[in-house]
Design a protein around this motif. Structure first.
Motif, PDB file in Angstrom:
ATOM      1  N   MET A  63      51.195  18.014  37.301  1.00 27.64           N
ATOM      2  CA  MET A  63      52.101  19.031  37.807  1.00 27.64           C
ATOM      3  C   MET A  63      51.552  20.437  37.565  1.00 27.64           C
ATOM      4  O   MET A  63      51.736  21.344  38.377  1.00 27.64           O
ATOM      5  N   LEU A  64      50.841  20.607  36.452  1.00 31.43           N
ATOM      6  CA  LEU A  64      50.194  21.898  36.209  1.00 31.43           C
ATOM      7  C   LEU A  64      49.156  22.181  37.290  1.00 31.43           C
ATOM      8  O   LEU A  64      48.990  23.328  37.717  1.00 31.43           O
ATOM      9  N   ASP A  65      48.476  21.139  37.723  1.00 29.95           N
ATOM     10  CA  ASP A  65      47.479  21.314  38.778  1.00 29.95           C
ATOM     11  C   ASP A  65      48.131  21.801  40.071  1.00 29.95           C
ATOM     12  O   ASP A  65      47.569  22.622  40.797  1.00 29.95           O
ATOM     13  N   ARG A  66      49.313  21.298  40.363  1.00 28.73           N
ATOM     14  CA  ARG A  66      50.025  21.760  41.561  1.00 28.73           C
ATOM     15  C   ARG A  66      50.412  23.235  41.451  1.00 28.73           C
ATOM     16  O   ARG A  66      50.397  23.966  42.433  1.00 28.73           O
ATOM     17  N   LEU A  67      50.769  23.633  40.263  1.00 32.94           N
ATOM     18  CA  LEU A  67      51.266  24.990  40.044  1.00 32.94           C
ATOM     19  C   LEU A  67      50.141  26.022  39.964  1.00 32.94           C
ATOM     20  O   LEU A  67      50.323  27.184  40.351  1.00 32.94           O
ATOM     21  N   CYS A  68      48.991  25.607  39.488  1.00 28.69           N
ATOM     22  CA  CYS A  68      47.928  26.547  39.141  1.00 28.69           C
ATOM     23  C   CYS A  68      47.297  27.223  40.356  1.00 28.69           C
ATOM     24  O   CYS A  68      47.001  26.588  41.370  1.00 28.69           O
ATOM     25  N   LEU A  69      47.084  28.526  40.237  1.00 32.03           N
ATOM     26  CA  LEU A  69      46.309  29.290  41.211  1.00 32.03           C
ATOM     27  C   LEU A  69      45.108  29.911  40.508  1.00 32.03           C
ATOM     28  O   LEU A  69      45.176  30.272  39.340  1.00 32.03           O
ATOM     29  N   ASP A  70      44.008  30.006  41.231  1.00 36.54           N
ATOM     30  CA  ASP A  70      42.849  30.749  40.771  1.00 36.54           C
ATOM     31  C   ASP A  70      42.266  31.462  41.984  1.00 36.54           C
ATOM     32  O   ASP A  70      42.817  31.373  43.095  1.00 36.54           O
ATOM     33  N   ALA A  71      41.174  32.178  41.781  1.00 41.05           N
ATOM     34  CA  ALA A  71      40.609  32.955  42.887  1.00 41.05           C
ATOM     35  C   ALA A  71      40.232  32.065  44.051  1.00 41.05           C
ATOM     36  O   ALA A  71      40.433  32.430  45.224  1.00 41.05           O
ATOM     37  N   THR A  72      39.699  30.873  43.759  1.00 42.49           N
ATOM     38  CA  THR A  72      39.297  29.960  44.836  1.00 42.49           C
ATOM     39  C   THR A  72      40.502  29.485  45.626  1.00 42.49           C
ATOM     40  O   THR A  72      40.474  29.432  46.866  1.00 42.49           O
ATOM     41  N   ARG A  73      41.579  29.154  44.925  1.00 37.89           N
ATOM     42  CA  ARG A  73      42.768  28.668  45.636  1.00 37.89           C
ATOM     43  C   ARG A  73      43.438  29.785  46.428  1.00 37.89           C
ATOM     44  O   ARG A  73      43.947  29.547  47.528  1.00 37.89           O
ATOM     45  N   ILE A  74      43.452  30.986  45.903  1.00 36.90           N
ATOM     46  CA  ILE A  74      44.011  32.094  46.680  1.00 36.90           C
ATOM     47  C   ILE A  74      43.170  32.332  47.929  1.00 36.90           C
ATOM     48  O   ILE A  74      43.706  32.559  49.017  1.00 36.90           O
ATOM     49  N   ALA A  75      41.855  32.249  47.786  1.00 33.79           N
ATOM     50  CA  ALA A  75      40.990  32.381  48.965  1.00 33.79           C
ATOM     51  C   ALA A  75      41.300  31.293  49.981  1.00 33.79           C
ATOM     52  O   ALA A  75      41.284  31.534  51.193  1.00 33.79           O
ATOM     53  N   GLY A  76      41.611  30.086  49.489  1.00 32.88           N
ATOM     54  CA  GLY A  76      41.981  29.003  50.394  1.00 32.88           C
ATOM     55  C   GLY A  76      43.294  29.264  51.110  1.00 32.88           C
ATOM     56  O   GLY A  76      43.441  28.948  52.298  1.00 32.88           O
ATOM     57  N   ILE A  77      44.262  29.857  50.395  1.00 33.36           N
ATOM     58  CA  ILE A  77      45.544  30.194  51.020  1.00 33.36           C
ATOM     59  C   ILE A  77      45.345  31.264  52.090  1.00 33.36           C
ATOM     60  O   ILE A  77      45.901  31.178  53.190  1.00 33.36           O
ATOM     61  N   VAL A  78      44.542  32.262  51.767  1.00 36.43           N
ATOM     62  CA  VAL A  78      44.243  33.325  52.735  1.00 36.43           C
ATOM     63  C   VAL A  78      43.558  32.729  53.966  1.00 36.43           C
ATOM     64  O   VAL A  78      43.901  33.066  55.109  1.00 36.43           O
ATOM     65  N   ALA A  79      42.607  31.835  53.743  1.00 32.78           N
ATOM     66  CA  ALA A  79      41.899  31.204  54.863  1.00 32.78           C
ATOM     67  C   ALA A  79      42.846  30.369  55.710  1.00 32.78           C
ATOM     68  O   ALA A  79      42.722  30.324  56.944  1.00 32.78           O
ATOM     69  N   ALA A  80      43.808  29.698  55.061  1.00 29.07           N
ATOM     70  CA  ALA A  80      44.770  28.883  55.810  1.00 29.07           C
ATOM     71  C   ALA A  80      45.638  29.751  56.714  1.00 29.07           C
ATOM     72  O   ALA A  80      45.936  29.381  57.857  1.00 29.07           O
ATOM     73  N   ILE A  81      46.066  30.919  56.211  1.00 30.12           N
ATOM     74  CA  ILE A  81      46.849  31.833  57.057  1.00 30.12           C
ATOM     75  C   ILE A  81      46.018  32.263  58.271  1.00 30.12           C
ATOM     76  O   ILE A  81      46.509  32.278  59.405  1.00 30.12           O
ATOM     77  N   ARG A  82      44.761  32.607  58.026  1.00 28.96           N
ATOM     78  CA  ARG A  82      43.899  33.028  59.139  1.00 28.96           C
ATOM     79  C   ARG A  82      43.686  31.890  60.137  1.00 28.96           C
ATOM     80  O   ARG A  82      43.628  32.121  61.350  1.00 28.96           O
ATOM     81  N   GLU A  83      43.582  30.660  59.624  1.00 31.72           N
ATOM     82  CA  GLU A  83      43.392  29.529  60.538  1.00 31.72           C
ATOM     83  C   GLU A  83      44.622  29.310  61.399  1.00 31.72           C
ATOM     84  O   GLU A  83      44.512  29.009  62.593  1.00 31.72           O
ATOM     85  N   VAL A  84      45.811  29.443  60.794  1.00 34.04           N
ATOM     86  CA  VAL A  84      47.036  29.320  61.597  1.00 34.04           C
ATOM     87  C   VAL A  84      47.043  30.367  62.709  1.00 34.04           C
ATOM     88  O   VAL A  84      47.460  30.097  63.834  1.00 34.04           O
ATOM     89  N   ALA A  85      46.528  31.558  62.414  1.00 33.82           N
ATOM     90  CA  ALA A  85      46.485  32.629  63.422  1.00 33.82           C
ATOM     91  C   ALA A  85      45.597  32.278  64.604  1.00 33.82           C
ATOM     92  O   ALA A  85      45.765  32.834  65.692  1.00 33.82           O
ATOM     93  N   THR A  86      44.650  31.375  64.417  1.00 30.74           N
ATOM     94  CA  THR A  86      43.740  31.004  65.509  1.00 30.74           C
ATOM     95  C   THR A  86      44.243  29.834  66.334  1.00 30.74           C
ATOM     96  O   THR A  86      43.659  29.510  67.379  1.00 30.74           O
ATOM     97  N   LEU A  87      45.304  29.183  65.874  1.00 28.90           N
ATOM     98  CA  LEU A  87      45.783  27.983  66.555  1.00 28.90           C
ATOM     99  C   LEU A  87      46.467  28.336  67.876  1.00 28.90           C
ATOM    100  O   LEU A  87      46.950  29.452  68.063  1.00 28.90           O
TER     101      LEU A  87
END
Length: 418
Positions: A63-87
């Protein structure tokens, strides 16, 4: 401001979002991605507070793994938003068009749902994923995350709302409810004149609570009791890769494997190798008598083990007589989420696909691909195990509905006599 007033403001804001054209929505999502990237330090600091509290509460590692954010995961979230914008933009798409004998033209056109209430637990990335998908589909969204991720959710939502404001759009289109009380959740779920759809995402207890108290429509994302069936014609190396990836890459997610089913004809050769590899990776293996006949020191499996979503390094194992017994087991214990078959027999694969009714069926591919991003949706708002208008991973298109548009040239159904 009361919850109802916040929800009314969100509903009013939904008209502005529904009126955006495709390019305006794409610009908005890129602005949201930029805003979140710029606030990385703030989000990480907020997440650290949540992580400290979770550790103090004895939260499990999964459950801690689900909750945890780091720079890599934030970059992944940012990339996911950008990918949705291209759909592709689903809004305004005509999915069917036909001319009736009387000359009227009947079209089915996709439109936004309106206001979506997203209720979720300890995954702060859902705040951004849900917002991006809802807005791309022309909807406004009310987000109600769990108390364990509250600081993270507030930091993410604040950045995203800043992008709405800078784009000249009402911030209320993305409304975060920061009151963790269940009474507040119940009130939200009963706003039938405001909320068009509720999507709960989290543990089975949360899903059942939402389903029992909601007066608005609910798409349920129940637990993921996912199975791997290793057929008599399976490639052992391939099956082992699917098993290891499905169980150990991220055991705390809903598309992780929870049960291994093995054809009896190959059990003597496959199980000792598979169980040895699982133990190397610290997996607790629980098996039936036939499994324990092959590996004597396996913990006996209980009936509850076969129905369990462990969300941890635990797996239940059973030896089955044939593919039909595997299917029967899955029908009894599965949760309509994701099922996997490992086989080189095309006929067996076809039989498995036809007989299993789950939202996602994999043939010689890991259950971990049961994810909106991996299946071409950019990201997902959840995986529906409810057979309503959406089933399986839900992307932007699943957040729209079809309506009928009829075009005529003066036709009437009951002509009057002249």
């Amino acid at each position: 401001m009361s919850l109802r007033d916040k929800a009314l403001a969100c509903r009013d804001a939904s008209a502005a979002i529904a009126g955006l054209d495709t390019e305006a929505k794409r610009r908005l999502l890129h602005a949201m991605a930029n805003a979140l990237a710029a606030e990385e330090a703030t989000v990480l600091a907020a997440n650290a507070r949540d992580m400290d509290a979770a550790r103090a509460n004895g939260t499990s590692d999964a459950m801690l793994d689900r909750l945890c954010l780091d720079a890599t995961r934030i970059a992944g979230i940012v990339a996911a938003i950008r990918e949705v914008a291209t759909l592709p933009d689903p809004v305004g798409i005509t999915t069917r068009r036909e001319t009736r004998p009387n000359g009227i033209v009947v079209e089915r056109v996709r439109i936004p749902l309106g206001v979506i209430a997203m209720i979720y637990e300890a995954r702060p990335n859902v705040t951004a994923d849900a917002a991006a998908l809802c807005l791309m589909a022309g909807n406004a969204v009310i987000l109600r995350g769990g108390s364990d991720a509250m600081h993270s959710n507030i930091a993410i939502a604040t950045a995203l709302r800043r992008a709405l404001k800078s784009s000249g759009l009402p911030e209320a289109a993305l409304t975060l409810i920061d009151d963790p009380r269940r009474e507040t959740m119940i009130e939200l779920l009963q706003l039938t004149d405001i909320v068009d759809l509720a999507i709960p995402r989290g543990g089975e207890g949360l899903i059942r609570f939402v389903a029992e108290h909601a007066r608005v429509p609910v798409i349920k994302h129940y637990k993921g009791v996912c199975h791997l069936y290793v057929d008599r014609e399976a490639d052992f190396d391939l099956a082992l890769r699917l098993l290891v990836d499905g169980k150990t890459s991220r055991p705390g997610v809903c598309n992780a494997l929870e049960t291994l089913l093995v054809h009896e004809d190959i059990a003597a050769k496959f199980l000792p190798r598979a169980i040895a590899r699982l133990r190397e990776l610290a997996v607790d293996v629980r098996g039936d008598d036939a499994t324990r006949a092959q590996v004597a020191d396996v913990t006996p499996a209980t009936e509850d083990d076969y129905a369990a979503e462990f969300l941890d390094l635990v797996i239940a194992v059973r030896v089955v007589d044939n593919i039909d017994e595997a299917i029967t087991h899955i029908r009894r214990y599965g949760s309509d989420h994701t099922e996997v078959i490992a086989t080189r027999d095309d006929a067996a694969a076809g039989h498995f696909i036809r007989a299993i009714r789950s939202a996602v069926v994999m043939v010689n591919a890991s259950s971990r691909f049961s994810d909106g991003g991996e299946l071409g949706l950019g990201t997902e708002i959840g995986i529906s195990t409810t057979r309503l208008h959406a089933y399986g991973p839900m992307g932007a298109e699943s957040l729209t509905v079809e309506r009928f548009v009829v075009r005529g040239e003066g036709q009437v159904r009951h002509p009057t006599s002249e």
